[in-house]
Design an enzyme around this catalytic site. Structure first.
Site, PDB file in Angstrom:
ATOM      1  N   HIS A 374     -80.582 -53.690  36.082  1.00  0.00           N
ATOM      2  CA  HIS A 374     -80.243 -52.657  37.063  1.00  0.00           C
ATOM      3  C   HIS A 374     -79.389 -51.528  36.511  1.00  0.00           C
ATOM      4  O   HIS A 374     -78.921 -50.681  37.277  1.00  0.00           O
ATOM      5  CB  HIS A 374     -79.483 -53.267  38.248  1.00  0.00           C
ATOM      6  CG  HIS A 374     -80.282 -54.225  39.062  1.00  0.00           C
ATOM      7  ND1 HIS A 374     -80.980 -53.844  40.183  1.00  0.00           N
ATOM      8  CD2 HIS A 374     -80.492 -55.540  38.916  1.00  0.00           C
ATOM      9  CE1 HIS A 374     -81.583 -54.914  40.704  1.00  0.00           C
ATOM     10  NE2 HIS A 374     -81.304 -55.951  39.943  1.00  0.00           N
ATOM     11  N   LYS A 567     -72.056 -43.802  48.996  1.00  0.00           N
ATOM     12  CA  LYS A 567     -72.423 -44.803  47.986  1.00  0.00           C
ATOM     13  C   LYS A 567     -71.129 -45.201  47.298  1.00  0.00           C
ATOM     14  O   LYS A 567     -70.079 -44.591  47.540  1.00  0.00           O
ATOM     15  CB  LYS A 567     -73.422 -44.233  46.972  1.00  0.00           C
ATOM     16  CG  LYS A 567     -73.025 -42.891  46.352  1.00  0.00           C
ATOM     17  CD  LYS A 567     -74.128 -42.310  45.463  1.00  0.00           C
ATOM     18  CE  LYS A 567     -75.151 -41.521  46.228  1.00  0.00           C
ATOM     19  NZ  LYS A 567     -76.527 -41.814  45.859  1.00  0.00           N
ATOM     20  N   ARG A 568     -71.179 -46.234  46.452  1.00  0.00           N
ATOM     21  CA  ARG A 568     -69.964 -46.594  45.719  1.00  0.00           C
ATOM     22  C   ARG A 568     -69.433 -45.370  44.976  1.00  0.00           C
ATOM     23  O   ARG A 568     -70.200 -44.523  44.502  1.00  0.00           O
ATOM     24  CB  ARG A 568     -70.270 -47.730  44.737  1.00  0.00           C
ATOM     25  CG  ARG A 568     -70.438 -49.075  45.413  1.00  0.00           C
ATOM     26  CD  ARG A 568     -69.180 -49.486  46.152  1.00  0.00           C
ATOM     27  NE  ARG A 568     -68.129 -49.843  45.232  1.00  0.00           N
ATOM     28  CZ  ARG A 568     -67.713 -51.098  45.036  1.00  0.00           C
ATOM     29  NH1 ARG A 568     -68.220 -52.098  45.730  1.00  0.00           N
ATOM     30  NH2 ARG A 568     -66.761 -51.348  44.173  1.00  0.00           N
ATOM     31  N   LYS A 573     -71.879 -41.309  39.433  1.00  0.00           N
ATOM     32  CA  LYS A 573     -72.544 -40.848  40.667  1.00  0.00           C
ATOM     33  C   LYS A 573     -72.048 -39.454  41.085  1.00  0.00           C
ATOM     34  O   LYS A 573     -72.625 -38.819  41.958  1.00  0.00           O
ATOM     35  CB  LYS A 573     -72.321 -41.859  41.792  1.00  0.00           C
ATOM     36  CG  LYS A 573     -72.972 -43.226  41.527  1.00  0.00           C
ATOM     37  CD  LYS A 573     -72.685 -44.203  42.666  1.00  0.00           C
ATOM     38  CE  LYS A 573     -73.110 -45.636  42.368  1.00  0.00           C
ATOM     39  NZ  LYS A 573     -74.556 -45.873  42.545  1.00  0.00           N
ATOM     40  N   THR A 678     -81.242 -46.324  46.028  1.00  0.00           N
ATOM     41  CA  THR A 678     -82.107 -46.747  47.128  1.00  0.00           C
ATOM     42  C   THR A 678     -81.733 -46.016  48.415  1.00  0.00           C
ATOM     43  O   THR A 678     -82.565 -45.890  49.320  1.00  0.00           O
ATOM     44  CB  THR A 678     -82.023 -48.269  47.356  1.00  0.00           C
ATOM     45  OG1 THR A 678     -80.654 -48.668  47.287  1.00  0.00           O
ATOM     46  CG2 THR A 678     -82.831 -49.018  46.319  1.00  0.00           C
ATOM     47  N   LYS A 682     -83.707 -44.202  51.829  1.00  0.00           N
ATOM     48  CA  LYS A 682     -83.336 -44.401  53.239  1.00  0.00           C
ATOM     49  C   LYS A 682     -83.179 -43.062  53.949  1.00  0.00           C
ATOM     50  O   LYS A 682     -83.618 -42.887  55.095  1.00  0.00           O
ATOM     51  CB  LYS A 682     -82.026 -45.210  53.340  1.00  0.00           C
ATOM     52  CG  LYS A 682     -82.193 -46.644  52.847  1.00  0.00           C
ATOM     53  CD  LYS A 682     -80.875 -47.373  52.607  1.00  0.00           C
ATOM     54  CE  LYS A 682     -81.144 -48.603  51.749  1.00  0.00           C
ATOM     55  NZ  LYS A 682     -79.912 -49.218  51.203  1.00  0.00           N
TER      56      LYS A 682
HETATM   57  C1  GPK Z   1     -76.595 -51.667  39.316  1.00  0.00           C
HETATM   58  F1  GPK Z   1     -75.692 -52.659  37.422  1.00  0.00           F
HETATM   59  C2  GPK Z   1     -75.656 -52.432  38.713  1.00  0.00           C
HETATM   60  C3  GPK Z   1     -74.594 -52.988  39.470  1.00  0.00           C
HETATM   61  O1  GPK Z   1     -73.713 -53.660  38.933  1.00  0.00           O
HETATM   62  N1  GPK Z   1     -74.582 -52.746  40.803  1.00  0.00           N
HETATM   63  C4  GPK Z   1     -75.530 -51.996  41.403  1.00  0.00           C
HETATM   64  O2  GPK Z   1     -75.489 -51.826  42.630  1.00  0.00           O
HETATM   65  C5  GPK Z   1     -77.558 -50.634  41.350  1.00  0.00           C
HETATM   66  N2  GPK Z   1     -76.537 -51.457  40.662  1.00  0.00           N
HETATM   67  C6  GPK Z   1     -77.935 -49.377  40.604  1.00  0.00           C
HETATM   68  O3  GPK Z   1     -76.764 -48.655  40.289  1.00  0.00           O
HETATM   69  C7  GPK Z   1     -78.870 -48.548  41.467  1.00  0.00           C
HETATM   70  O4  GPK Z   1     -79.306 -47.424  40.778  1.00  0.00           O
HETATM   71  C8  GPK Z   1     -80.062 -49.403  41.895  1.00  0.00           C
HETATM   72  O5  GPK Z   1     -80.835 -48.730  42.834  1.00  0.00           O
HETATM   73  C9  GPK Z   1     -79.598 -50.712  42.501  1.00  0.00           C
HETATM   74  O6  GPK Z   1     -78.714 -51.401  41.617  1.00  0.00           O
HETATM   75  C10 GPK Z   1     -80.735 -51.649  42.823  1.00  0.00           C
HETATM   76  O7  GPK Z   1     -81.587 -51.797  41.742  1.00  0.00           O
END
Ligand code: GPK
Length: 833
Positions: A374, A567-568, A573, A678, A682
Site C-alpha cells: 500500500h 484524510k490523515r 498528502k 480512495t 467517494k
Molecule cells: C497505506 F502504507 C499505508 C498505510 O500505512 N496506511 C494507509 O492507509 C493507504 N495506506 C494509502 O496511503 C492509500 O493511498 C491507499 O488508497 C490505501 O492505503 C488503500 O490501499
C-alpha cells in the site's frame, strides 16, 4: 455430519429454530423483547441509546441466523475460502448498514415511529468501530462488504483492540488525543469463550532427532498468552450470505502457573501477568504510513497471525485432506506487511508440528499467500531488529534465516557474482543492529504481489521491488486498482442521490453492478434532472453546514463553493499546500477593490483529519489551519468570501456526511507518493469534482471520467526525483507567491510565527522534499479555473453527472472479483441456491 443426527431430534430443533422478523409487527415484537429482557428496561426508561440497542439487537438476531446458515453451508460445501488478514478494519457504524443490506430499513423506521422514536436518532447513537487509521483500514472494511455481497466464502481476521484510533479534540487550535473506548454497548460482537488459542512468546529452541533420525526443532518454555475469538457478522447487500470477521482479544492463559502464584498469595504478580497479557490487544497503533518498530507492535502481529493460522489450519484439518491440497482450500491475503509473520508461522506449523519436508511446506506456503503493498514511502516499510525478533520469536528467526538462505542460493545461481544484488534482496539488512525486511519475506513467500493503482503498481516494480521483478519475472507482480463499496458510500451516505439514480435507471441494480451508472449520461442534458441533482447537492451541503455549526460554532454560507480535504494529515498528502493556498486567497481578496470582490466566488475551505500523536510536522499543519481559521473567519472585511473550517475527529460516520457535500475535494499528494487514495472515488461518486495531482488512482479516475471533468495540476511522478536533486544542487528558488504567504506568516498575522518555523524551513531551507513550492503556482492557477468554472453552474452540473455516470470501474465489487480471479482462485457460493 448432518445424517448422523436422529430425525426426532432434528424435528424438535427445526420446530424451535430461530426465525428472522419479516414484518413491522415482528420487528416491534423483537425490539420490545430486547428492551425488556436483554437490556432490562421498559417503556418508561427506554431512551435513544436503548432504542438504538434494541434496534441493533433485533437486526443482530437476523444477522446471526443468516450467519449460522452461511457458516453451515460453507462448511458442508467445503470449497476454497479466503482469509483477509488485516491489522485494521475501519468499519464505522453497523446498524444503518445492516438495515440497508437486509432491506428492512423502512420496516424499522415505521416500527420505531410506532414506539416513539425517530430512526435517525437511533442510528446516530452508535459509536463508530474505528479499528483503523485511514485508507488501508477502510479498504479492508469495503472488502468485507463486497466479499459478502458477492457471496464469497470469506473471513476477515483482525485484533479486537480495546481502544481504537484516538478521538481527536482541538483545544486552542492544537490536536489533543483522547482514548477511544468503544466497546461499551457494542451489540455487534459475539464473544466465543470456547474458541481460544494459546500463543507462545520468548523461550528457546531445542534440536532433537525423531525416531527416524530426522533433525527436528521444538520451541519451548516461553510465555503464553491466550487469544479469545470475538465474531462480528458481516452481512452482504441483499444476499443470504453473512460472513464472519473474527477479532482476537488477548488474555492471560489460564495456566497452572498463575493459579499457583495466586494460591501462594502472590496476588500482585498474578494480576500483573494478566495485565501484561491484556496489553497485547489493548490499543491500535495510531500511525498511518509510518512504522516505529516497537516490541508490543511485533507482539500484536505475531499474536494475531498465530491465532488466525491456528484457526485456519484447524478448519482445514477437519476436512481430512492431504496437506498438498491446502492452497486449493485456503487463500490468505496479507493487507500490507503487517501479517507477514503468517508466512513464517505456516512454514513453522508445517515443518515443526506437522512434520512436512521443507520444500513441500514452502510450496504450500507460496501457493496460499498473496501480498498487497500500500505504499512506497520508505518510512512505512516494516523492518524488525534481529535481536528483538531473536528474543521474542527465536524459532521464527531461524526459519527466516533458512528462507533467506534458500532464496539467496537460488538468486546466486541465476545472477552469479552479483553481490550487490544479493545484499539488496536479502531478507536481512546488514545494518547495526541487523534488520528483518518484512516486505522481502512477503514477496518471497507469496505467489502474487499487488499494488493498489496502476501508477503505484508500476512504481513498486521499477523502484522498491525492482530486483524481485528480475528474479521472479513480471508475473508475480500485478495491479488491482482500489475501489469503494457503493452501498455505504453512495446508498447509505447519500440516500437522496441514490434514490434519484434509482428512479432514472429503474431500480437499485446499480448498487450491485455499478457500471449501470453509465445510463445516467443520457440524462445529462435533461433540465429537470439537473435541477434535482443540484437540489440534492444543496441539501447535502446544508447537512454539512449544520454539522460544522455544531462542531465549530462557525456559520458557513451553504451557497459557497465547498472545498474539502479530509484524510490523515501527512506531509506527503500536502495539507500544507492547501492552507498556504488559502492564505494566498485571503491575501488576494484583501487586496481587491469592492468591485473586484463582487466577482469572487465565496468559498469554504474545509479540512479534517488526524495526525499521528508523535508526528510534529503534521500537528503543526493542524495548528496552522486553525490559526488561519481564527483570523480569517472573524475578519468582517472578508465575510462570506472565505471561511476556513477544521472538522475535529474526522472518522467514517463524519465522512458519510462530508463526502456527499463537496463541490470540490483535494487529492494533492506529491506525484508518486499516494499509492491510490480512495476518498477521491467517494467524492466523485457523490457528484463532487476533484482537484488533484497525477498520482495514485487520480490518474485512472481521469481516464474513466475524462480530463475535462477533473482539475489536474502539478509536476509528474517521473520528474520528482530530478526536482528533488535540483533543490539541493541547482539552488532552490522559492515560488514568489508562496514567498509572500511565508512573509505573512512570519509577520505574525496568524499568531506567534515561531510555531510555524519548522513548516516553513522544511520548504525554504531543507530541500522542499514534497515539492510544495514547485507545484504552488500551478495549484493556485488551477483553483482560479475552479472558481471560473463554478460560476457556470450548468456546465458544472454536466461535469458532475457525467463523472458519476463513469465511476462504475471503482466499485469494490470489481476489485473483489479481480482478487478472486487473479490471486485467490475462489468461486462464490450462493447460500440461496
Ligand atoms: C497505506 F502504507 C499505508 C498505510 O500505512 N496506511 C494507509 O492507509 C493507504 N495506506 C494509502 O496511503 C492509500 O493511498 C491507499 O488508497 C490505501 O492505503 C488503500 O490501499
Amino acid at each position: 455430519v448432518e445424517a448422523s443426527i436422529p430425525e426426532p431430534l432434528r424435528e424438535a430443533w427445526r420446530k424451535h429454530s430461530a426465525t428472522e422478523f419479516t414484518s413491522k409487527d415482528e420487528f416491534e415484537r423483537d425490539f420490545v423483547r430486547h428492551i425488556e429482557t436483554t437490556l432490562a428496561r421498559s417503556l418508561y426508561n427506554c431512551d435513544e441509546l436503548a432504542a438504538y440497542s434494541g434496534t441493533a439487537l433485533a437486526f443482530r438476531d437476523r444477522l446471526i441466523i443468516e450467519w449460522n446458515r452461511t457458516q453451515q453451508r460453507q462448511t458442508f460445501t467445503d470449497q476454497k475460502r479466503v482469509y483477509y488478514l488485516s491489522l485494521e478494519f475501519l468499519m464505522g457504524r453497523a446498524l444503518d448498514n445492516a438495515m440497508l443490506n437486509v432491506g428492512m430499513k423502512d420496516v424499522a423506521r415505521d416500527g420505531l415511529a410506532d414506539l416513539g422514536f425517530r430512526i435517525e436518532d437511533a442510528i446516530t447513537q452508535e459509536h463508530d468501530a474505528a479499528l483503523g487509521n485511514g485508507g488501508l483500514g477502510r479498504l479492508a472494511a469495503c472488502f468485507l462488504d463486497s466479499m459478502a455481497t458477492l457471496n464469497y466464502p470469506a473471513w476477515g481476521y483482525g485484533l479486537r483492540y480495546r481502544y481504537g484510533i484516538f478521538k481527536q479534540e482541538i483545544v486552542n487550535g492544537y490536536q489533543m488525543e483522547v482514548p477511544d473506548y468503544w466497546l461499551d454497548n457494542n451489540p455487534w460482537e459475539f464473544p466465543r469463550h470456547d474458541i481460544t488459542v494459546d500463543i507462545q512468546f520468548y523461550g528457546h529452541v531445542t534440536k532433537y532427532q525423531d525416531e527416524n533420525g530426522k533433525v527436528c526443532h521444538s520451541w519451548e518454555s516461553g510465555e503464553t498468552v491466550q487469544a479469545v475469538a470475538y465474531d462480528v457478522p458481516i452481512p452482504g447487500y441483499r444476499t443470504k450470505t453473512t460472513n464472519n470477521l473474527r477479532l482476537w482479544s488477548s488474555k492471560a492463559s489460564s495456566g497452572e502457573f498463575d493459579f499457583q502464584k495466586f494460591n501462594a498469595g502472590d496476588y500482585e504478580s498474578a494480576v500483573a501477568d494478566q495485565q501484561t497479557a491484556e496489553t497485547i490487544s489493548a490499543v491500535l497503533y495510531p500511525n498511518d504510513n509510518l512504522e516505529r518498530g516497537k516490541e508490543l507492535r511485533l507482539k500484536q502481529q505475531y499474536f494475531w497471525c498465530a491465532a488466525s493460522l491456528y484457526d485456519i489450519v484447524r478448519r482445514f484439518k477437519k476436512t481430512n485432506r492431504a496437506w498438498s491440497e491446502f492452497p486449493d482450500q485456503v487463500a490468505i491475503q496479507l493487507n500490507d506487511t503487517h501479517p507477514t509473520l503468517a508466512i513464517v508461522e505456516l512454514q513453522r506449523i508445517l515443518i515443526d508440528v506437522e512434520g512436512l519436508e521443507w520444500d513441500e511446506a514452502w510450496r504450500i506456503v507460496i501457493g496460499t499467500f498473496g501480498y498487497t503493498n500500500h505504499t512506497v514511502l520508505p518510512e512505512a516499510l516494516e523492518k524488525w531488529s534481529v535481536p528483538l525478533m531473536q528474543n521474542l520469536l527465536p524459532r521464527h528467526l531461524q526459519i527466516i534465516y533458512d528462507i533467506n538462505l534458500f532464496f539467496l542460493q537460488s538468486v546466486e545461481k541465476r545472477f552469479p557474482n552479483d553481490r550487490d544484488m544479493l545484499s539488496r534482496v536479502s531478507i536481512i539488512e546488514e545494518s547495526h543492529p541487523k534488520m528483518v525486511r518484512m516486505a522481502h519475506i512477503a514477496i518471497i513467500g507469496s505467489h502474487k504481489v499487488n499494488g493498489v493503482a496502476e501508477l503505484h503498481s508500476d512504481l513498486i516494480k521499477t523502484t522498491i521491488f525492482k530486483d524481485f521483478v528480475q528474479i521472479y519475472g513480471p508475473d508475480r507482480f500485478t495491479n488491482v486498482t482500489n475501489g469503494i463499496t457503493p452501498r455505504r458510500w453512495l446508498h447509505q451516505a447519500n440516500p437522496a442521490l441514490s434514490a434519484l439514480i434509482a428512479e432514472k435507471l429503474g431500480g437499485y441494480e446499480f448498487l450491485t453492478d455499478l457500471t449501470l451508472l453509465d445510463k445516467l449520461e443520457t440524462f445529462v442534458d435533461d433540465k429537470n434532472f439537473r435541477r434535482e441533482w443540484s437540489d440534492i447537492k444543496a441539501k447535502n451541503k446544508l447537512r454539512l453546514a449544520r454539522l460544522i455549526k455544531d462542531l465549530t460554532g462557525y456559520s458557513v454560507n451553504p451557497n459557497s463553493l465547498f472545498d474539502v480535504q479530509v484524510k490523515r494529515i501527512h506531509e506527503y498528502k500536502r495539507q500544507q499546500l492547501n492552507i498556504f493556498g488559502v492564505i494566498h486567497r485571503y491575501l488576494s481578496i484583501k487586496a481587491m477593490t469592492p468591485e473586484q470582490r463582487k466577482k469572487v466566488v465565496p468559498r469554504v475551505s474545509i479540512f479534517g483529519g488526524k495526525a499521528a500523536p508523535g508526528y510534529w510536522m503534521a500537528k503543526s499543519i493542524i495548528y496552522l489551519i486553525n490559526s488561519v481559521a481564527a483570523v480569517v473567519n472573524k475578519d468582517d472585511d472578508i465575510g462570506d468570501l472565505l471561511k476556513v473550517i477544521f472538522i475535529e475527529d474526522y472518522n467514517v460516520s463524519k465522512a458519510e456526511i462530508i463526502c456527499p457535500a463537496s463541490d470540490i475535494s483535494e487529492h494533492i499528494s506529491t506525484a508518486g507518493t499516494e499509492a491510490s487514495g480512495t476518498s477521491n472515488m467517494k467524492f466523485v461518486l457523490n457528484g463532487g469534482l476533484i482537484i488533484g495531482t497525477c498520482d495514485g488512482a487520480n490518474i485512472e479516475i481521469t481516464r474513466e471520467i475524462g480530463e475535462q471533468n477533473i482539475f489536474l495540476f502539478g509536476n509528474l511522478a517521473e520528474d520528482v526525483e530530478d526536482l528533488r536533486h535540483r533543490h539541493f544542487y541547482g539552488g532552490f528558488q522559492l515560488d514568489p507567491q508562496l514567498k509572500r504567504v511565508f512573509e505573512t506568516i512570519k509577520a505574525g498575522t496568524f499568531g506567534d510565527p515561531s510555531s510555524f518555523n519548522s513548516l516553513i524551513s522544511s520548504i525554504e531551507e531543507h530541500g522542499d522534499y514534497y515539492l510544495v513550492s514547485d507545484d504552488f503556482n500551478s495549484y493556485i492557477a488551477t483553483h482560479e479555473m475552479v472558481d471560473k468554472e463554478f460560476q457556470n453552474q450548468e456546465e458544472w452540473l454536466a461535469k458532475s453527472i457525467t463523472s458519476v455516470a463513469r465511476m462504475g470501474f471503482f466499485s469494490m465489487d470489481r476489485v473483489t472479483n479481480e482478487y478472486a480471479d487473479s490471486i485467490w482462485n475462489v468461486e462464490p457460493l450462493d447460500i440461496a441456491d
